[in-house]
Scaffold this motif. Structure first.
Motif, short mmCIF file in Angstrom:
data_model
loop_
_atom_site.label_atom_id
_atom_site.label_comp_id
_atom_site.label_asym_id
_atom_site.label_seq_id
_atom_site.Cartn_x
_atom_site.Cartn_y
_atom_site.Cartn_z
N TYR A 178 -15.35 11.94 -10.19
CA TYR A 178 -14.36 12.69 -9.74
C TYR A 178 -14.45 14.07 -10.31
CZ TYR A 178 -12.38 8.07 -9.20
OH TYR A 178 -12.08 6.72 -9.01
N VAL A 180 -11.13 16.62 -10.63
CA VAL A 180 -9.65 16.62 -10.59
C VAL A 180 -9.12 17.97 -10.69
CG1 VAL A 180 -7.72 15.44 -11.65
CG2 VAL A 180 -9.80 14.25 -11.37
N VAL A 194 -8.10 7.69 -10.94
CA VAL A 194 -7.00 8.81 -11.21
C VAL A 194 -5.94 8.64 -10.68
CG1 VAL A 194 -6.86 11.33 -10.92
CG2 VAL A 194 -9.19 10.46 -11.19
N LEU A 223 -6.16 9.34 -16.41
CA LEU A 223 -7.53 9.08 -15.88
C LEU A 223 -8.17 8.11 -16.86
CD1 LEU A 223 -6.93 12.65 -15.98
CD2 LEU A 223 -9.05 12.61 -14.98
N VAL A 260 -7.79 15.80 -5.82
CA VAL A 260 -8.59 14.61 -6.38
C VAL A 260 -9.73 14.42 -5.32
CG1 VAL A 260 -9.13 12.38 -7.17
CG2 VAL A 260 -6.67 13.37 -7.48
#
Length: 293
Positions: A178, A180, A194, A223, A260
């Motif tokens: 990911y 973020v 997330v 997370l 995200v």
């Protein structure tokens, strides 16, 4: 005396919505309040019914689970319409965050007499899904997959459907990478999920974000990093108490706008209803909804 319009999701818990409204509605009418009932054909229809009732100055009650609560509450976000809940779904997580009484008499007293509380909502934007506003959380990863399985379950109800959906999702999940971005600051993350949380609860009473508050103008971003599956099942059990946040595999950030992204088509969800894939942006709307709680 307040005048109410109840928007009922007839599919939430089978007949549970109508039964819950019948018990609370009798007490509202006995106290002298007006109550009219509208049955929705879809979430979009429920939102339209809610907006029209709000324009007539009525208090709008969402009757059902988190899907209709988030959908109707989101539709009324920023309108000044008074909003109330009659919980009758599988999860009822936003009602839990508001500490609403479970008994009809206690709930009726709240709806009749309590002053409204201003709470935050979440604006959700995605290139592949229409802009929407929800109440509880936006989650991207194994939990979104678990929720998809739970929603499609025909044999299990309530918390059992979420637990079974979670087991099925974890058994097949492979860690995603990911990106973020929280208020402009980028964080790289590899793992299970997330979650951008306005409410502490999701997934039928699981305390994913123990520090989240519905009126602080912030989203708690949880997370959960990649870990052996055995560890993740232990962590799932710790969601009952919120103890998972003390584990090194869990990181909590806070912010007003969260984007995200992922290295593949990771599913995301919101309030048990939105079912789409990343990327997504979640933005808090501080004090946007007046709730009786």
């Amino acid at each position: 005396m307040r005048q109410f319009t109840a928007v009922v999701n007839p599919t939430a818990g089978g007949s549970a919505g109508a039964a819950a409204l019948l018990r609370v509605g009798r007490l509202l009418r006995e106290a002298g309040a007006g109550l009219e009932t509208e049955y929705s054909r879809s979430l979009a229809h429920a939102q339209d019914l809610a907006r029209r009732a709000g324009e007539r100055g009525r208090v709008v009650l969402a009757v059902g689970g988190d899907g209709i609560a988030g959908g109707v509450g989101g539709a009324l976000s920023g309108t000044g319409t008074l909003f109330g809940l009659v919980p009758a779904g599988r999860g009822n997580d936003f009602a839990r965050a508001l500490a609403l009484p479970a008994d009809p008499a206690g709930l009726a007293a709240v709806l009749l007499h309590n002053a409204p509380r201003r709470v935050d909502t979440i604006e959700v934007e995605s290139a592949v899904h229409a802009r929407t506003v929800v109440l509880g959380s936006v989650y991207a990863g194994v939990d979104a997959l678990a929720n998809r399985h739970a929603n499609r379950s025909r044999l299990l109800r309530g918390a059992a459907s979420y637990y079974a959906g979670g087991l099925r999702a974890v058994a097949t999940w492979r860690a995603a990478s990911y990106r973020v971005t929280v208020d402009g600051e980028e964080h790289l993350h590899r793992g299970y999920t997330v979650v951008a949380a306005n409410s502490a609860y999701y997934g039928s009473g699981r305390m994913i974000a123990p520090g989240a508050r519905v009126d602080d103008g912030l989203l708690d971003v949880v997370l959960i990093r990649a870990a052996p599956r055995r560890m993740f099942f232990t962590l799932m059990n710790e969601l009952k108490s919120g103890g998972h946040v003390d584990r090194p595999e869990v990181r909590v950030l806070r912010g007003r706008e969260i984007r995200v992204e992922a290295d593949r088509a990771v599913p995301y969800g919101a309030d048990g209803e939105v079912d789409a894939v990343l990327p997504v942006t979640a933005r808090v709307l501080p004090g946007a909804l007046d709730v009786l709680c």
